[in-house]
Motif scaffolding. Sequence first.
Motif, PDB file in Angstrom:
ATOM      1  N   GLU A  23       0.828  -1.202   0.000  1.00 31.85           N
ATOM      2  CA  GLU A  23       0.000   0.000   0.000  1.00 31.85           C
ATOM      3  C   GLU A  23       0.871   1.264   0.000  1.00 31.85           C
ATOM      4  N   ARG A  24       1.966   1.195   0.710  1.00 30.89           N
ATOM      5  CA  ARG A  24       2.843   2.365   0.787  1.00 30.89           C
ATOM      6  C   ARG A  24       3.480   2.668  -0.556  1.00 30.89           C
ATOM      7  N   VAL A  25       3.940   1.640  -1.254  1.00 34.75           N
ATOM      8  CA  VAL A  25       4.672   1.864  -2.503  1.00 34.75           C
ATOM      9  C   VAL A  25       3.771   1.790  -3.728  1.00 34.75           C
ATOM     10  N   HIS A  26       2.463   1.543  -3.488  1.00 37.95           N
ATOM     11  CA  HIS A  26       1.464   1.590  -4.558  1.00 37.95           C
ATOM     12  C   HIS A  26       1.661   0.533  -5.640  1.00 37.95           C
ATOM     13  N   ILE A  27       1.996  -0.683  -5.216  1.00 42.50           N
ATOM     14  CA  ILE A  27       1.964  -1.817  -6.145  1.00 42.50           C
ATOM     15  C   ILE A  27       1.293  -2.984  -5.421  1.00 42.50           C
ATOM     16  N   THR A  28       1.128  -4.080  -6.110  1.00 46.35           N
ATOM     17  CA  THR A  28       0.450  -5.230  -5.507  1.00 46.35           C
ATOM     18  C   THR A  28       1.362  -5.925  -4.504  1.00 46.35           C
ATOM     19  N   GLN A  29       0.734  -6.692  -3.579  1.00 44.10           N
ATOM     20  CA  GLN A  29       1.515  -7.444  -2.603  1.00 44.10           C
ATOM     21  C   GLN A  29       2.393  -8.471  -3.296  1.00 44.10           C
ATOM     22  N   SER A  30       1.869  -9.093  -4.316  1.00 43.95           N
ATOM     23  CA  SER A  30       2.671 -10.092  -5.025  1.00 43.95           C
ATOM     24  C   SER A  30       3.888  -9.454  -5.693  1.00 43.95           C
ATOM     25  N   GLY A  31       3.708  -8.220  -6.154  1.00 44.46           N
ATOM     26  CA  GLY A  31       4.847  -7.524  -6.757  1.00 44.46           C
ATOM     27  C   GLY A  31       5.941  -7.248  -5.741  1.00 44.46           C
ATOM     28  N   VAL A  32       5.538  -6.831  -4.527  1.00 42.78           N
ATOM     29  CA  VAL A  32       6.524  -6.610  -3.470  1.00 42.78           C
ATOM     30  C   VAL A  32       7.222  -7.914  -3.119  1.00 42.78           C
ATOM     31  N   SER A  33       6.447  -8.970  -2.933  1.00 45.92           N
ATOM     32  CA  SER A  33       7.023 -10.270  -2.566  1.00 45.92           C
ATOM     33  C   SER A  33       8.013 -10.747  -3.614  1.00 45.92           C
ATOM     34  N   ALA A  34       7.675 -10.573  -4.874  1.00 43.54           N
ATOM     35  CA  ALA A  34       8.558 -11.030  -5.946  1.00 43.54           C
ATOM     36  C   ALA A  34       9.877 -10.256  -5.950  1.00 43.54           C
ATOM     37  N   GLN A  35       9.809  -8.960  -5.727  1.00 46.48           N
ATOM     38  CA  GLN A  35      11.035  -8.149  -5.733  1.00 46.48           C
ATOM     39  C   GLN A  35      11.910  -8.456  -4.511  1.00 46.48           C
ATOM     40  N   ILE A  36      11.288  -8.711  -3.355  1.00 52.58           N
ATOM     41  CA  ILE A  36      12.068  -9.048  -2.166  1.00 52.58           C
ATOM     42  C   ILE A  36      12.750 -10.406  -2.345  1.00 52.58           C
ATOM     43  N   LYS A  37      12.029 -11.354  -2.937  1.00 55.47           N
ATOM     44  CA  LYS A  37      12.640 -12.663  -3.200  1.00 55.47           C
ATOM     45  C   LYS A  37      13.813 -12.540  -4.161  1.00 55.47           C
ATOM     46  N   ALA A  38      13.669 -11.693  -5.160  1.00 58.42           N
ATOM     47  CA  ALA A  38      14.769 -11.482  -6.109  1.00 58.42           C
ATOM     48  C   ALA A  38      15.977 -10.874  -5.402  1.00 58.42           C
ATOM     49  N   LEU A  39      15.717  -9.942  -4.476  1.00 60.63           N
ATOM     50  CA  LEU A  39      16.808  -9.322  -3.724  1.00 60.63           C
ATOM     51  C   LEU A  39      17.490 -10.347  -2.828  1.00 60.63           C
ATOM     52  N   GLU A  40      16.701 -11.180  -2.158  1.00 60.92           N
ATOM     53  CA  GLU A  40      17.278 -12.216  -1.295  1.00 60.92           C
ATOM     54  C   GLU A  40      18.117 -13.196  -2.107  1.00 60.92           C
ATOM     55  N   HIS A  41      17.627 -13.536  -3.279  1.00 59.60           N
ATOM     56  CA  HIS A  41      18.381 -14.452  -4.129  1.00 59.60           C
ATOM     57  C   HIS A  41      19.727 -13.839  -4.522  1.00 59.60           C
ATOM     58  N   GLU A  42      19.719 -12.577  -4.845  1.00 56.44           N
ATOM     59  CA  GLU A  42      20.971 -11.922  -5.251  1.00 56.44           C
ATOM     60  C   GLU A  42      21.946 -11.812  -4.089  1.00 56.44           C
ATOM     61  N   LEU A  43      21.431 -11.533  -2.888  1.00 49.47           N
ATOM     62  CA  LEU A  43      22.302 -11.405  -1.716  1.00 49.47           C
ATOM     63  C   LEU A  43      22.697 -12.754  -1.127  1.00 49.47           C
ATOM     64  N   GLY A  44      21.925 -13.805  -1.470  1.00 49.45           N
ATOM     65  CA  GLY A  44      22.240 -15.137  -0.950  1.00 49.45           C
ATOM     66  C   GLY A  44      21.841 -15.314   0.497  1.00 49.45           C
ATOM     67  N   ALA A  45      20.823 -14.575   0.966  1.00 51.44           N
ATOM     68  CA  ALA A  45      20.380 -14.693   2.361  1.00 51.44           C
ATOM     69  C   ALA A  45      18.935 -14.250   2.468  1.00 51.44           C
ATOM     70  N   GLU A  46      18.204 -14.889   3.389  1.00 50.33           N
ATOM     71  CA  GLU A  46      16.838 -14.450   3.650  1.00 50.33           C
ATOM     72  C   GLU A  46      16.877 -13.192   4.509  1.00 50.33           C
ATOM     73  N   LEU A  47      16.037 -12.248   4.148  1.00 49.30           N
ATOM     74  CA  LEU A  47      16.004 -10.970   4.855  1.00 49.30           C
ATOM     75  C   LEU A  47      14.879 -10.904   5.872  1.00 49.30           C
ATOM     76  N   PHE A  48      13.852 -11.744   5.690  1.00 46.09           N
ATOM     77  CA  PHE A  48      12.701 -11.744   6.591  1.00 46.09           C
ATOM     78  C   PHE A  48      12.373 -13.159   7.048  1.00 46.09           C
ATOM     79  N   ASP A  49      11.939 -13.230   8.313  1.00 45.99           N
ATOM     80  CA  ASP A  49      11.360 -14.469   8.853  1.00 45.99           C
ATOM     81  C   ASP A  49       9.864 -14.399   8.598  1.00 45.99           C
ATOM     82  N   ARG A  50       9.365 -15.245   7.731  1.00 44.71           N
ATOM     83  CA  ARG A  50       7.965 -15.189   7.320  1.00 44.71           C
ATOM     84  C   ARG A  50       7.100 -16.185   8.093  1.00 44.71           C
ATOM     85  N   SER A  51       7.592 -16.786   9.174  1.00 41.04           N
ATOM     86  CA  SER A  51       6.848 -17.838   9.879  1.00 41.04           C
ATOM     87  C   SER A  51       5.702 -17.304  10.727  1.00 41.04           C
TER      88      SER A  51
END
Length: 291
Positions: A23-51
């Motif tokens: 809501e803050r960045v004005h895109i869909t939740q799936s779009g945010v999730s996809a970009q965060i996953k791409a960032l985590e993949h590039e850094l080689g580490a999980e950034l969030f605990d989603r449990s």
Amino acid sequence: MDLRQLQYFVAVAETGSFTRAAERVHITQSGVSAQIKALEHELGAELFDRSGRTARLTDAGSVALRHARAALDSTLDLRDAIDDVKGLIRGRLTIGMVTGCEVTPLFDALAAFHRDHPGIELELTEANSDHLVAGVRTGSLDVALAGLAGEPPDHLAAQIIVSEPLVALTPPGSELAQRGRVPVAGLTSYHIVCLPVGTGIRDVLDRAVLAAVGVRPEVALVATSPDTVAGLARRGLGVAVLSESMAAAHPDLVAVPIDDVGIPALLALIWQDRASPALSAFLKHCRAAFS
């Protein structure tokens, strides 16, 4: 990795939610999730605990957050700096002009500049030309419209607006008006009315008489305004020495050419040749106004 991914990452970290971040960045939740996953993949580490119900930063995420914020802050600083250059959002411009000399094109340039760049603070200062030149040299003035004798000062950029001779202004019917011309050395036989020391007109007069007779002229009356100088001559208190264009404003008086002066009276814009973006923009308006 791109800035958009860092922006989404910070948004999730600050809101603790992929939904609120979207809501803050004005895109869909799936779009945010996809970009965060791409960032985590590039850094080689999980950034969030989603449990859990909230998105909590991992240790790697906590380290990454500091750098992501710093990167975004640097981007904003860069954008502000470029905006200052291109858009002239804010700043200050100090302009000097000769005391008592109303120059309509300069005022037109000031008005046009202010319309285009309202965030730039303008400061206008009146002074004699010697003080204006000193102010530009020291940087206390960004630009000045000054009267000069001969060539502009060394190490300053200049745009010459007017280059013209001096004339002696006298009432019709006077002895000088009947003569029609006067040598510069002959001025010493008259009571002279002129602008003060430090002005371009006075500098030309002093240098010309000194070269002709070896001494500086004795000026009987001094006034800071060309209109006042002419007014004193109109009342028979002396011969007014002004530039040709200044004399043209008083058609009821006779403008007598002064021979052998040899030094033109200049009116020029002067500035240091390291122009700021604001000054560059103002000079463009000046060139248009004085063309």
